[in-house]
Design a protein around this motif. Structure first.
Motif: not given
Length: 300
Positions: A152-165, A197-207
């Protein structure tokens, strides 16, 4: 306690259900030049479909070949009434004209041994006509849509070239749920630059996003990817097995108990796996995870 997908399917159908990975001959907006031509930084040349069947075969032929692979591993008397999920896995499986999608999906839905169709895709590749098609087919047999969120983290999304917000993921979940289509979200654990904590934040958000299932995927460094170059340049380190198993425990603790766990690790193809090497022994990793969970239950 969370249910695994195997437990969920056995309760629903009264027997073990096997998954067959289908290659529908798709590409991806991150590869065809629409967004980029390099793909996501971690994605192999197979588009995460390295275990899928041959794209030159029809859907029916791929299903039959997949059935033979499964049935060859079990006693003949136990393979007569097996049932399967057709998993459109390689690349972005809604990234095509709706007429092509209708033909491919319908062929899978109509196969007598297929109980459900699972479709891996990007949240930004679900136009209204495709959503309407999925809703229509979902009335015939259950359709699952697997969304590659990863973080869910935008800085990581940009790094991995995900391509959407993140907002695009939220809208995709909303539209799929409005059509009563089950959603499974993919999350990658161990992405460079992310803390625990970043990873857990993503998992919690998805949940909390209303999806039915989640896939927790260990980051793999595969040959031929840009991630391989960063790894060899010592820009990040992969988690140890102990770190990963401990993280899985924490992930399960922050997830709602009604969410179905579709994956707790993953196994990159051994011929192109760079790191972590310990992940190649998937059975050993899963056994360690399950042993930890059993031990935890003893103290509940």
């Amino acid at each position: 306690m969370h249910r695994t997908v195997n437990e969920y399917l056995k309760a629903k159908y009264g027997q073990k259900i096997y998954k067959i990975a289908i290659n529908g001959g798709f590409t991806c907006p991150n590869r065809d030049g629409t967004l980029d031509s390099r793909g996501c930084i971690f994605c192999s040349a197979g588009g995460s479909g390295d275990f899928a069947e041959d794209r030159r075969l029809s859907v029916t032929e791929q299903i039959e070949l997949g059935k033979k692979r499964v049935e060859s591993k079990m006693p003949k008397e136990k393979s007569v009434s097996n049932k399967y999920i057709a998993y459109f896995q390689a690349f972005t499986n809604t990234y095509a004209p709706v007429e092509k999608l209708r033909a491919l999906y319908t062929e899978a839905v109509q196969h007598p041994d297929i109980v459900s169709v699972s479709i891996g895709t990007r949240p930004d590749c679900l136009p209204v006509d495709v959503l309407d098609l999925l809703e229509e087919l979902n009335r015939i047999k259950p359709i699952w849509v697997e969304l590659g969120l990863q973080t869910i983290h935008e800085r990581t999304a940009q790094y991995i070239r995900r391509g959407y917000p993140l907002s695009v993921y939220n809208m995709a979940v909303k539209e799929l749920k409005r059509r009563n289509i089950d959603v499974i979200t993919h999350v990658i654990l161990g992405l460079p630059g992310e803390s625990r904590d970043d990873m857990l934040e993503t998992v919690r958000y998805v949940g909390n996003s209303g999806v039915e299932g989640i896939k927790l995927q260990l980051l793999h460094v595969l040959k031929g990817t840009d991630l391989e170059l960063d790894y060899k340049n010592n820009l990040f380190e992969c988690m140890t097995m102990e770190e990963y198993i401990s993280l899985i425990k924490e992930c399960l603790e922050v997830l709602p108990e009604d969410i179905i766990i579709h994956r707790m690790t993953g196994d990159g193809p051994k011929k192109i796996l760079i790191a972590p090497e310990w992940s190649a022994d998937k059975k050993r990793v899963l056994n360690k995870i399950m042993n930890l969970l059993v031990l935890l239950l003893c103290f509940v």
